[in-house]
Design a protein around this motif. Structure first.
Motif, PDB file in Angstrom:
ATOM      1  N   TYR A 217     109.621 -39.512 -23.103  1.00 28.32           N
ATOM      2  CA  TYR A 217     110.418 -40.372 -23.972  1.00 28.32           C
ATOM      3  C   TYR A 217     110.805 -41.639 -23.214  1.00 28.32           C
ATOM      4  CZ  TYR A 217     110.965 -36.010 -26.590  1.00 28.32           C
ATOM      5  OH  TYR A 217     110.728 -34.848 -27.280  1.00 28.32           O
ATOM      6  N   THR A 218     110.638 -42.782 -23.877  1.00 27.65           N
ATOM      7  CA  THR A 218     111.040 -44.070 -23.309  1.00 27.65           C
ATOM      8  C   THR A 218     111.735 -44.880 -24.394  1.00 27.65           C
ATOM      9  OG1 THR A 218     109.002 -45.228 -23.921  1.00 27.65           O
ATOM     10  CG2 THR A 218     108.985 -44.002 -21.830  1.00 27.65           C
ATOM     11  N   THR A 219     112.094 -46.126 -24.076  1.00 26.10           N
ATOM     12  CA  THR A 219     112.692 -46.998 -25.084  1.00 26.10           C
ATOM     13  C   THR A 219     111.677 -47.387 -26.157  1.00 26.10           C
ATOM     14  OG1 THR A 219     112.212 -48.894 -23.658  1.00 26.10           O
ATOM     15  CG2 THR A 219     114.428 -47.954 -23.527  1.00 26.10           C
ATOM     16  N   ASP A 220     110.399 -47.199 -25.882  1.00 23.91           N
ATOM     17  CA  ASP A 220     109.371 -47.568 -26.852  1.00 23.91           C
ATOM     18  C   ASP A 220     109.197 -46.536 -27.959  1.00 23.91           C
ATOM     19  OD1 ASP A 220     108.796 -49.905 -25.467  1.00 23.91           O
ATOM     20  OD2 ASP A 220     107.289 -48.924 -24.205  1.00 23.91           O
ATOM     21  N   ASN A 221     109.447 -45.274 -27.667  1.00 27.15           N
ATOM     22  CA  ASN A 221     109.206 -44.239 -28.682  1.00 27.15           C
ATOM     23  C   ASN A 221     110.452 -43.436 -29.042  1.00 27.15           C
ATOM     24  OD1 ASN A 221     109.550 -42.643 -26.436  1.00 27.15           O
ATOM     25  ND2 ASN A 221     107.602 -41.555 -26.600  1.00 27.15           N
ATOM     26  N   SER A 222     111.642 -43.948 -28.682  1.00 28.17           N
ATOM     27  CA  SER A 222     112.892 -43.260 -29.007  1.00 28.17           C
ATOM     28  C   SER A 222     114.018 -44.286 -29.041  1.00 28.17           C
ATOM     29  CB  SER A 222     113.208 -42.171 -27.965  1.00 28.17           C
ATOM     30  OG  SER A 222     113.639 -42.758 -26.757  1.00 28.17           O
ATOM     31  N   VAL A 223     115.226 -43.828 -29.392  1.00 24.02           N
ATOM     32  CA  VAL A 223     116.381 -44.730 -29.422  1.00 24.02           C
ATOM     33  C   VAL A 223     117.145 -44.705 -28.099  1.00 24.02           C
ATOM     34  CG1 VAL A 223     116.652 -44.488 -31.904  1.00 24.02           C
ATOM     35  CG2 VAL A 223     117.894 -42.944 -30.392  1.00 24.02           C
ATOM     36  N   LEU A 224     116.541 -44.159 -27.047  1.00 25.88           N
ATOM     37  CA  LEU A 224     117.189 -44.171 -25.744  1.00 25.88           C
ATOM     38  C   LEU A 224     117.448 -45.610 -25.306  1.00 25.88           C
ATOM     39  CD1 LEU A 224     115.182 -41.343 -23.986  1.00 25.88           C
ATOM     40  CD2 LEU A 224     117.629 -41.321 -24.472  1.00 25.88           C
TER      41      LEU A 224
END
Length: 770
Positions: A217-224
């Motif tokens: 999970y990164t900022t590209d595929n999640s709302v993190l």
């Protein structure tokens, strides 16, 4: 939070959270209180906190020191449960370095210690062993993270990859080249409790399942908010606390479906839960009224409904939450849940600068359009409304935007004709029974919290029809059984709840609670009839019903138990005669209903005890023991009634407050350029009214009509002759800054204002100009 850069997290035995950063340690208790430890007020050797770990007995091991600065020392600190400090360094111990980066208690009194120059182990007897890249297969001597595999093995996060040391001493190394790791710099590790492992790197959050599958999970595929992860910690309820570089603290929760299917034996039900289509619409407007913490109570009921949907297997993307408040906290962790509110303004919109606003009929239609896009559902569409209502209509704002029964019926009809799905409508508000006849239809179940009169609320919304109703749905009861259980129980809670008559209609005739109603409701449960969820609190009061006297001190004792999870707190709600009678037009108490927080007894952890001595007025005192678990769900026991036959009656003047309406400003805080609009509640033909506004310096003006300000003169007090709007004007720079008080005084027609103050009905509200 005293700092935004979080380096380490660690939960304690009481549900609190220890947070380490560049500026010391912050401790957040389960009740939300914060304590900060630094070198100024403790024996910490350095304010950079790299690692925190329990000793299993309430004490804390603390790893300190900036890893990049060779000239700054730190070491390993230990804080005992009694608050005493001990510091270990290379000078007085076997530490290979004073830069302590990671810690792990081995469960037998020993401690694993990751440093910038190797991995150390301190046994319970104080003996030291050191592993480095020279005497082991460690790919790097910078040991950033340590985590147990639950079976005696050890996961080791290094600057050169992820290493696993089995209980028998065998080593395995994972890197970007032979695994799904996004980076070889491993800064934090956390077990999922089921053999899986969360891995925080500076290029993403990786998850390795027990079967060896990888997800990143990164900022590209999640709302993190960030892809640089410093700290991970389980919340004890399946969720994950996440500390990131420069982005503060985040909390991640997951779908309940996989957890639920593990408790379900029937394969068909398991498949339907995992693959079936479901949807819910939850409507939470900004209502009106000045009850005690009324807005908080309404928010609690709305978020409690959301949590119940989640625990019964609804994912976030299966719930359309329409709320005037984008920054709600669903999971009770004290932080905004960013991906929960879907409209009209989301939490992401709010952060970007878009202000929140009230709901409109168009917003509700948009929610139905969302539901229509999901097509035919395997479960009924669940529509939940929590706020205020008038006869035949639901309030969408405190002023004039309403959703009539005809409006809602048209939306329901269009939805059902488009999708062919069944619908369950649950309305929590006063007067909602008046909508039943206008909402009836085939394949529809209509449930309202009351008939055409008031619904009643207490204990910040924890004492309400919808809270009790959703508790029973969570237990797996059908909609019919849950409705009957709560309807029967309301009478046991005494006045005013015994006045409330919930309504159910599902036979399409528009008449609730008839002999033909219940056929559909008996066949439906919330997301399927797969039984109760585990882990509910059981409560058994040990305080018996009795007769009491004025000023008597009564011991309150209850036994509380739970099979899964943790009991956060236990309390007793005391419905006193004065609290029961002082109600506003929306059914909320105007004064705080007494609450006694109970203490867990050290000699018997199942017993919780306290006392109450507020017996003042003649009448019944209804005592309800309540308890909250670590997931925010609340259980209420069967009430116990104390009767005080002697003493004074509740003064009539206190109960009359409930009929006093107040002016309603369209905002509570204004700035230059905002539009100030103050509306008045409907006026009966038997009353006249006076409207006043005081400036921040106390100067009082009366209003004769819209914006018609008149200086107070006892010889000439003007009756307000305007309509529903008393003030409407832009806020300008020449308006004094500070708090303005609004007054609405009403008396019967023909009664002299100055000679009959006993007949005054005064409502007060306020707003502020900055």
């Amino acid at each position: 939070m005293p700092f935004n850069i979080t380096l380490t997290l660690e939960s304690d035995e009481n549900g609190g959270l220890w947070i380490g950063g560049y500026e010391g340690i912050a401790y957040r208790s389960v009740s939300g209180e914060w304590t900060v430890y630094t070198t100024d007020n403790s024996e910490l050797p350095n304010n950079q906190i790299n690692a925190l770990e329990s000793d299993g007995s309430g004490g804390r091991w603390i790893g300190t020191s900036p890893w990049w600065d060779e000239d700054v020392d730190g070491g390993l600190a230990y804080r005992s449960v009694s608050g005493e400090w001990t510091v270990y360094t290379t000078d007085n111990s076997g530490l290979p370095s004073n830069k302590v980066l990671a810690l792990l208690h081995d469960g037998n009194g020993g401690q694993w210690i990751g440093t910038s120059d190797g991995l150390a182990y301190r046994s319970v007897s104080g003996e030291w062993t050191v592993y480095t890249s020279d005497n082991s297969v460690l790919p790097n001597n910078s040991i950033w993270a340590l985590e147990s595999d639950g079976s005696g093995g050890l996961w080791i996060g290094t600057g050169g990859g992820l290493t696993y040391r089995s209980v028998s001493g065998e080593w395995t190394v994972y890197t970007k080249n032979n695994s799904g790791l996004p980076s070889n710099s491993i800064y934090t590790l956390e077990s999922d409790g089921s053999g899986g492992l969360w891995i925080g790197t500076h290029h993403g959050l990786a998850y390795r399942s027990v079967s060896g599958e990888w997800t990143v999970y990164t900022t590209d595929n999640s709302v993190l908010p960030n892809s640089f992860f410093n700290a991970l910690e389980s919340d004890g309820s399946g969720g994950l606390w996440i500390g990131t570089r420069d982005s503060g603290l985040s909390h991640l929760t997951f779908s309940q479906k996989n957890t639920l299917v593990q408790t379900i034996q029937d394969e068909t039900t398991r498949t339907e839960l995992l693959t079936g289509e479901r949807a819910a619409i939850l409507i939470h407007p900004r209502g009106q009224g000045n009850g005690y913490k009324q807005r908080y109570s309404i928010e609690f009921m709305a978020t409690y409904a959301y949590r119940t949907l989640q625990t019964r297997g609804y994912d976030n993307d299966e719930i359309y939450f329409l709320s005037y408040k984008p920054d709600v906290d669903i999971n009770c962790d004290g932080m905004t849940d960013r991906n929960v509110v879907d409209g009209p303004i989301t939490a992401f919109d709010l952060v970007a600068g878009t202000p929140s606003r009230d709901l409109t009929r168009a917003d509700v239609q948009q929610a139905f359009d969302w539901a229509k896009q999901k097509g035919k559902l395997d479960q009924p569409l669940v529509l939940i409304f929590v706020d205020h209502a008038l006869t035949g209509k639901l309030r969408l704002d405190p002023f004039d935007e309403v959703l009539t029964a005809q409006d809602l019926n048209a939306m329901l009809t269009d939805y059902q004709q488009t999708t062919g799905s069944q619908v369950v409508v649950i309305l929590e508000a006063c007067h909602t029974g008046s909508l039943v006849s206008g909402l009836t239809g085939p394949d529809r179940l209509i449930i309202t919290s009351t008939a055409e009169d008031k619904a009643y609320y207490d204990n910040l919304g924890m004492f309400s029809f919808s809270k009790f109703f959703f508790d029973n749905l969570r237990r797996g009861e059908s909609f019919y059984d849950a409705f009957q259980t709560v309807s029967d129980n309301l009478t046991t809670y005494g006045y005013p709840f015994d006045l409330q008559t919930p309504q159910l209609d599902d036979d399409g005739d528009g008449f609730a609670n008839s002999s033909n109603d219940g056929r559909l409701a008996r066949t439906l449960c919330l997301n399927g009839c797969f039984g109760a969820l585990s882990g509910e609190i059981t409560l058994e009061p040990e305080t018996p019903a009795a007769t009491v006297t004025v000023g008597q001190t009564l011991s309150l004792v209850v036994r509380a138990g739970i099979t899964e999870g943790r009991i956060k707190r236990v309390w007793a709600l005391i419905m006193t005669p004065d609290a029961a009678k002082q109600r506003n037009e929306q059914g909320f108490s105007l004064i705080p209903t007494p609450v006694v927080n109970l203490r867990q007894q050290p000699e018997d952890a199942s017993r919780w005890q306290g006392s109450f001595s507020g017996f003042q007025y003649r009448g019944d005192y209804v005592i309800t023991f309540m308890a909250e678990d670590n997931e925010g769900f609340i259980t209420a026991a069967v009430p116990v009634v104390m009767t005080q036959p002697e003493g004074p009656e509740v003064p009539v003047t206190e109960t009359e407050i409930k009929i006093y309406p107040a002016p309603t400003p369209n905002q509570t805080l204004y700035h230059d350029g905002d539009n100030l609009r103050v509306t008045l509640p409907p006026l009966s033909a038997e009353q006249v009214q006076y409207v006043g506004r005081s400036l921040p310096d106390g100067t009082l003006f009366l209003l004769s009509n819209l914006n018609g300000f008149v200086t107070l003169d006892a010889a000439n007090i003007p009756v307000f002759q305007g309509g529903e709007v008393a003030i409407e004007m832009p806020v300008s720079a020449d308006m004094p800054r500070g708090e303005y008080i609004l007054y609405l005084l009403r008396i019967p027609v023909g009664v002299d204002l100055l000679t009959h103050p006993e007949q005054w009905m005064v409502g007060v509200s306020a707003f502020k100009v900055e």
